[in-house]
Design a protein around this motif. Structure first.
Motif, PDB file in Angstrom:
ATOM      1  N   SER A 207       0.822  -1.210   0.000  1.00 38.73           N
ATOM      2  CA  SER A 207       0.000   0.000   0.000  1.00 38.73           C
ATOM      3  C   SER A 207       0.854   1.257   0.000  1.00 38.73           C
ATOM      4  O   SER A 207       0.545   2.240  -0.695  1.00 38.73           O
ATOM      5  CB  SER A 207      -0.950  -0.016   1.202  1.00 38.73           C
ATOM      6  OG  SER A 207      -1.869  -1.092   1.086  1.00 38.73           O
ATOM      7  N   GLY A 211       0.781   4.035  -2.852  1.00 38.11           N
ATOM      8  CA  GLY A 211       0.289   5.343  -2.453  1.00 38.11           C
ATOM      9  C   GLY A 211      -1.140   5.341  -1.969  1.00 38.11           C
ATOM     10  O   GLY A 211      -1.735   6.400  -1.745  1.00 38.11           O
ATOM     11  N   ARG A 212      -1.692   4.154  -1.752  1.00 40.76           N
ATOM     12  CA  ARG A 212      -3.070   4.016  -1.269  1.00 40.76           C
ATOM     13  C   ARG A 212      -3.259   2.578  -0.795  1.00 40.76           C
ATOM     14  O   ARG A 212      -2.510   1.683  -1.205  1.00 40.76           O
ATOM     15  CB  ARG A 212      -4.072   4.324  -2.383  1.00 40.76           C
ATOM     16  CG  ARG A 212      -3.909   3.444  -3.605  1.00 40.76           C
ATOM     17  CD  ARG A 212      -4.849   3.801  -4.737  1.00 40.76           C
ATOM     18  NE  ARG A 212      -4.563   3.010  -5.926  1.00 40.76           N
ATOM     19  CZ  ARG A 212      -4.969   1.760  -6.139  1.00 40.76           C
ATOM     20  NH1 ARG A 212      -5.728   1.163  -5.225  1.00 40.76           N
ATOM     21  NH2 ARG A 212      -4.667   1.118  -7.255  1.00 40.76           N
ATOM     22  N   ASP A 233      -7.438   1.768   6.854  1.00 42.84           N
ATOM     23  CA  ASP A 233      -7.299   3.163   6.430  1.00 42.84           C
ATOM     24  C   ASP A 233      -6.568   3.989   7.479  1.00 42.84           C
ATOM     25  O   ASP A 233      -5.744   4.847   7.153  1.00 42.84           O
ATOM     26  CB  ASP A 233      -8.676   3.767   6.157  1.00 42.84           C
ATOM     27  CG  ASP A 233      -9.350   3.186   4.929  1.00 42.84           C
ATOM     28  OD1 ASP A 233      -8.629   2.657   4.047  1.00 42.84           O
ATOM     29  OD2 ASP A 233     -10.595   3.261   4.837  1.00 42.84           O
ATOM     30  N   PHE A 236      -2.853   3.146   7.334  1.00 43.36           N
ATOM     31  CA  PHE A 236      -2.182   3.692   6.153  1.00 43.36           C
ATOM     32  C   PHE A 236      -1.919   5.182   6.321  1.00 43.36           C
ATOM     33  O   PHE A 236      -0.800   5.661   6.085  1.00 43.36           O
ATOM     34  CB  PHE A 236      -3.020   3.444   4.900  1.00 43.36           C
ATOM     35  CG  PHE A 236      -2.421   4.031   3.658  1.00 43.36           C
ATOM     36  CD1 PHE A 236      -1.317   3.434   3.077  1.00 43.36           C
ATOM     37  CD2 PHE A 236      -2.933   5.189   3.095  1.00 43.36           C
ATOM     38  CE1 PHE A 236      -0.735   3.976   1.938  1.00 43.36           C
ATOM     39  CE2 PHE A 236      -2.362   5.740   1.965  1.00 43.36           C
ATOM     40  CZ  PHE A 236      -1.250   5.134   1.376  1.00 43.36           C
ATOM     41  N   GLU A 237      -2.928   5.927   6.728  1.00 42.28           N
ATOM     42  CA  GLU A 237      -2.758   7.373   6.883  1.00 42.28           C
ATOM     43  C   GLU A 237      -1.774   7.695   8.005  1.00 42.28           C
ATOM     44  O   GLU A 237      -0.982   8.636   7.894  1.00 42.28           O
ATOM     45  CB  GLU A 237      -4.107   8.042   7.135  1.00 42.28           C
ATOM     46  CG  GLU A 237      -5.053   7.991   5.943  1.00 42.28           C
ATOM     47  CD  GLU A 237      -4.484   8.669   4.701  1.00 42.28           C
ATOM     48  OE1 GLU A 237      -3.659   9.605   4.836  1.00 42.28           O
ATOM     49  OE2 GLU A 237      -4.840   8.251   3.585  1.00 42.28           O
ATOM     50  N   ARG A 240       1.804   7.085   6.750  1.00 40.79           N
ATOM     51  CA  ARG A 240       2.274   8.170   5.887  1.00 40.79           C
ATOM     52  C   ARG A 240       2.580   9.426   6.694  1.00 40.79           C
ATOM     53  O   ARG A 240       3.582  10.108   6.456  1.00 40.79           O
ATOM     54  CB  ARG A 240       1.223   8.485   4.817  1.00 40.79           C
ATOM     55  CG  ARG A 240       1.073   7.408   3.765  1.00 40.79           C
ATOM     56  CD  ARG A 240       0.665   7.965   2.429  1.00 40.79           C
ATOM     57  NE  ARG A 240      -0.589   8.737   2.505  1.00 40.79           N
ATOM     58  CZ  ARG A 240      -1.186   9.274   1.448  1.00 40.79           C
ATOM     59  NH1 ARG A 240      -0.649   9.131   0.242  1.00 40.79           N
ATOM     60  NH2 ARG A 240      -2.314   9.939   1.567  1.00 40.79           N
TER      61      ARG A 240
END
Length: 313
Positions: A207, A211-212, A233, A236-237, A240
């Motif tokens: 992921s 990039g997602r 989600d 992932f965020e 980053r």
């Protein structure tokens, strides 16, 4: 998103319901790697993994429905939900894939949960549990992608910081990402957080590269604890935002690390629980000279009968 304030609130809410797990510092040479290593033994948490932290924080947010709680799990999350539900006096229904460890399925039943085995992978159990929750009105306790769950898991990082001075890097296994994102939310970039994933389950790795969040194929020997097909989600965020990186380990490194934990430290981890050490013994992560590294040994729901002497190092 989840921040330090959320983790602080979770710590206050779950206090007295979860254990403060020990940290041991050992000479890395005993495990075939240089330097000092600090291991947080979260496998000594109730039900054998870190998961009760998030389960309790989710379930203590307000009054629980009479239908109780429902969850999908590879095993460890289900055990935590069943344990928390029993502690709070409400029923629990837990969906697990047919590939779930028999040790975990047996323990789920022993904790009083209604166990349903559906599909080959976690994603199929999750879909079935979501449908069932719509029918019963039970509170859904997600394994990794709810803010309350992530904040609860973040108390591992908060606790570690209070137990150990001068941490440079924390290595932590990644499945769906609840633990890594909780810890990263607590440290918020002040400490390097490295997610460790099997090569055949590169959930976060793929992921971040794309990039997602993306779906992946799930395989290998650690699917019962790290077998999420898609990163959460929130994870992932958070990865980053806080600079979490992912490294990949081979199945043989997981086996070797698990055996080393047993033969050298008498710590009986499951394969997923040994992932952080696998990154060091297999060379996926190489610390700098003097780097203070902490490992989260995150689960111990395993059949110890196959633990034997470690490979030479």
């Amino acid at each position: 998103m989840v921040d330090r304030n959320d983790v602080e609130a979770a710590a206050a809410l779950v206090e007295g319901r979860v254990r403060q797990t020990p940290v041991i510092t050992v000479d890395g040479a005993d495990l075939g790697v240089p330097g000092l290593l600090s291991l947080k033994l979260e496998l000594h948490q109730h039900t054998g993994s870190f998961k009760p932290r998030g389960a309790f924080n989710r379930m203590l947010q307000g009054a629980l429905p009479s239908a109780g709680v429902i969850a999908a799990s590879g095993g460890n999350h289900g055990l935590a939900v069943a344990y928390a539900a029993r502690s709070l006096g409400v029923p629990a229904e837990v969906f697990v894939p047919v590939t779930a460890s028999p040790v975990k399925v047996q323990r789920l039943a022993g904790l009083g949960a209604q166990v349903r085995q559906v599909g080959q992978h976690y994603a199929e159990a999750l879909a079935a549990s979501t449908q069932r929750a719509g029918e019963t009105g039970a509170l859904v306790v997600h394994a990794y992608d709810q803010p309350e769950v992530v904040a609860g898991q973040g108390t591992v990082g908060r606790e570690l910081e209070g137990q150990l001075d001068g941490i440079d890097t924390v290595l932590v296994a990644v499945g769906g990402g609840g633990l890594v994102s909780g810890i990263a939310s607590w440290f918020d970039g002040s400490v390097r957080v490295v997610g460790v994933e099997p090569e055949q389950i590169p959930t976060l790795h793929a992921s971040l590269k794309a990039g997602r969040p993306v779906d992946i194929e799930v395989g290998g020997i650690a699917t019962d604890s790290l077998g999420a097909r898609r990163i959460g989600d929130i994870a992932f965020e958070t990865a980053r935002r806080t600079g979490v990186v992912s490294v990949l380990v081979r199945d043989e490194d997981l086996v070797r690390a698990r055996r080393l934990l047993w033969s050298e430290l008498r710590v009986a981890a499951e394969l997923g629980g040994a992932a952080a050490l696998a990154a060091l013994v297999g060379g996926a992560y190489v610390p700098q000279a003097g780097e203070r590294v902490a490992l989260i040994v995150c689960g111990g729901n395993t059949d110890p009968s196959d633990l034997g002497p470690a490979a030479p190092h």
